[in-house]
Design a protein around this motif. Structure first.
Motif, short mmCIF file in Angstrom:
data_model
loop_
_atom_site.label_atom_id
_atom_site.label_comp_id
_atom_site.label_asym_id
_atom_site.label_seq_id
_atom_site.Cartn_x
_atom_site.Cartn_y
_atom_site.Cartn_z
N GLU A 41 1.06 -1.15 0.06
CA GLU A 41 0.00 -0.44 -0.05
C GLU A 41 1.67 1.48 -0.01
O GLU A 41 0.38 2.09 -0.54
CB GLU A 41 -1.17 0.17 1.03
N ARG A 42 1.88 0.96 0.83
CA ARG A 42 3.15 2.34 0.74
C ARG A 42 3.36 2.23 -0.74
O ARG A 42 3.51 3.85 -0.76
CB ARG A 42 3.78 2.13 1.14
N SER A 43 4.08 1.40 -1.62
CA SER A 43 4.22 1.87 -2.13
C SER A 43 3.28 2.08 -4.04
O SER A 43 3.75 2.95 -4.37
CB SER A 43 5.25 0.38 -2.88
N ARG A 44 2.18 1.63 -3.30
CA ARG A 44 0.85 2.09 -4.02
C ARG A 44 0.78 4.13 -4.15
O ARG A 44 0.90 4.84 -4.87
CB ARG A 44 -0.10 1.16 -4.01
N LYS A 45 0.66 3.62 -2.73
CA LYS A 45 -0.06 5.70 -2.78
C LYS A 45 1.74 6.39 -2.94
O LYS A 45 1.83 7.38 -3.25
CB LYS A 45 0.94 5.87 -0.92
N ALA A 77 3.97 6.07 -5.36
CA ALA A 77 3.87 5.94 -7.08
C ALA A 77 2.86 6.68 -7.45
O ALA A 77 2.55 7.75 -8.18
CB ALA A 77 3.02 4.68 -7.55
N GLU A 78 1.06 7.10 -6.24
CA GLU A 78 0.72 8.10 -6.64
C GLU A 78 1.15 9.57 -6.01
O GLU A 78 0.34 10.49 -7.25
CB GLU A 78 -0.83 7.79 -5.78
N GLU A 79 2.23 9.75 -5.19
CA GLU A 79 2.28 10.53 -4.80
C GLU A 79 3.23 11.17 -6.24
O GLU A 79 3.79 12.17 -5.87
CB GLU A 79 2.97 10.84 -3.79
N THR A 80 3.83 10.54 -6.55
CA THR A 80 5.13 10.71 -7.43
C THR A 80 4.29 11.42 -8.69
O THR A 80 4.75 12.18 -9.36
CB THR A 80 6.00 9.62 -7.76
#
Length: 380
Positions: free
Chosen positions: A204-208, A210-213
């Protein structure tokens, strides 16, 4: 479907791959989008909804594959105007990207759209940051969070035990949950469940991230697309501001509005020097138009809806002087309005009540320059 390692792909990834193959590789009319939408997507200016899973994505979170070897590659918006290679060992062929014709009217519409989207995104980031800070104060340490999870489980607000993942089935009562927690001491099962939860949190942190980037890159590319206006630095994320400060060898440890003040001052000084030097090699790279000369559409749509931190960043972007520690929201709004009306022959309407509040603050703080003149005292 399976990936190259033989592992099964989730339905979401399969739908995303199908959409990308259908949308980017040729058929651009499936979602009713114009051909020029490809330009805006690949430049990192806009995001679009997937026709398969209805999730929003941009060029940083989309799937890109080489047109020659069909292998995936990492794409960066800076690659859009040049030819690149995919980076795979067995493929060294260059390729570029499509650029469709866009009318000037449509381009102006896109500029307004992305500016509004970027402004909403900046407000959303600020709100999430404030909510996160409040949540950290409430929850505190990890042990406190675990205790809260257990309390929610005993109140039947959680279906799974926060220790081992045991399912609280329908029909069970609070006493069943309490009894389970008292006897929940199987260390092997607890460790396995905690490892499973840690893996989910990491994903979930990786997904967030990527979204923040994606959001940060979109905000930066929108800023570039709209002419690199120094007055719109406030819409960039703090990470992007720090990155830009590093380019000019500036300190990056200060708060965001202080960083914007320093960055804006350096950019304005350099732009003025380039203007005086003249010549094509000294062409201006940034728009340093002051606040009283910019178009109304370049300013925040509703300044009254911004919080104090955001108003500080707006004022810093336009190079306004303000007291970082004492100026409140009404003070910042008044200074922005006064600066906006400078040289127009119009007068800003001053709020008498806010002037009284300012005098009270200066009096209570022991300001040595504060003096009460005859007839100037508060009537209430």
């Amino acid at each position: 479907r399976y990936d190259e390692a033989g592992e099964a792909l989730s339905p979401e990834i399969v739908r995303a791959k199908q959409w990308y193959q259908r949308r980017v590789r040729g058929n651009t009319n499936d979602l009713g989008l114009e051909d020029a939408a490809y330009n805006f997507l690949m430049q990192g200016v806009k995001q679009y909804l997937c026709g398969g899973c209805f999730l929003r994505f941009g060029c940083m979170t989309a799937l890109h594959s080489c047109p020659h070897c069909r292998k995936p590659f990492e794409y960066d918006p800076d690659d859009y105007h040049r030819k690149i290679t995919c980076g795979n060992a067995k493929c060294d062929r260059e390729f570029g990207f499509w650029m469709f014709k866009v009318s000037e009217r449509r381009e102006q519409e896109i500029r307004r759209e992305v500016k509004e989207e970027n402004e909403k995104l900046a407000k959303t980031r600020a709100q999430q940051r404030r909510r996160g800070a409040r949540a950290d104060k409430r929850i505190g340490t990890l042990s406190n969070e675990e205790r809260v999870q257990e309390q929610l489980f005993t109140l039947r607000l959680l279906d799974n035990c926060p220790r081992c993942g045991w399912l609280l089935e329908r029909g069970m009562v609070k006493d069943d949950a309490r009894e389970h927690l008292k006897n929940c001491n199987d260390q092997k099962q607890i460790k396995a469940y905690q490892a499973e939860q840690a893996a989910k949190k990491s994903k979930e942190r990786s997904r967030k991230k990527a979204e923040e980037t994606q959001e940060e890159m979109q905000a930066f590319k929108t800023w570039e697309y709209n002419g690199r206006q120094v007055g719109q630095l406030w819409m960039l994320s703090e990470n992007i501001i720090r990155r830009e400060c590093k380019k000019y060898n500036l300190d990056t440890e200060d708060p965001k509005h202080v960083l914007i003040s320093k960055l804006g001052r350096v950019i304005r000084d350099r732009e003025r020097k380039m203007i005086t030097m003249g010549g094509e090699e000294h062409k201006s790279q940034h728009d340093i138009t002051p606040i009283h000369k910019v178009d109304a559409e370049d300013l925040p749509a509703n300044m009254d809806s911004l919080e104090t931190e955001e108003l500080q960043c707006v004022a810093a972007s336009y190079g306004l002087d303000f007291d970082h520690s004492n100026d409140v929201k009404v003070d910042l709004l008044k200074k922005l309005e006064t600066a906006r009306l400078k040289g127009t022959g119009l007068l800003a309407i001053l709020d008498d009540q806010s002037d009284k509040s300012r005098r009270r603050r200066r009096k209570s703080s022991g300001d040595p320059d504060y003096k009460i003149e005859a007839g100037a005292g508060d009537s209430d």
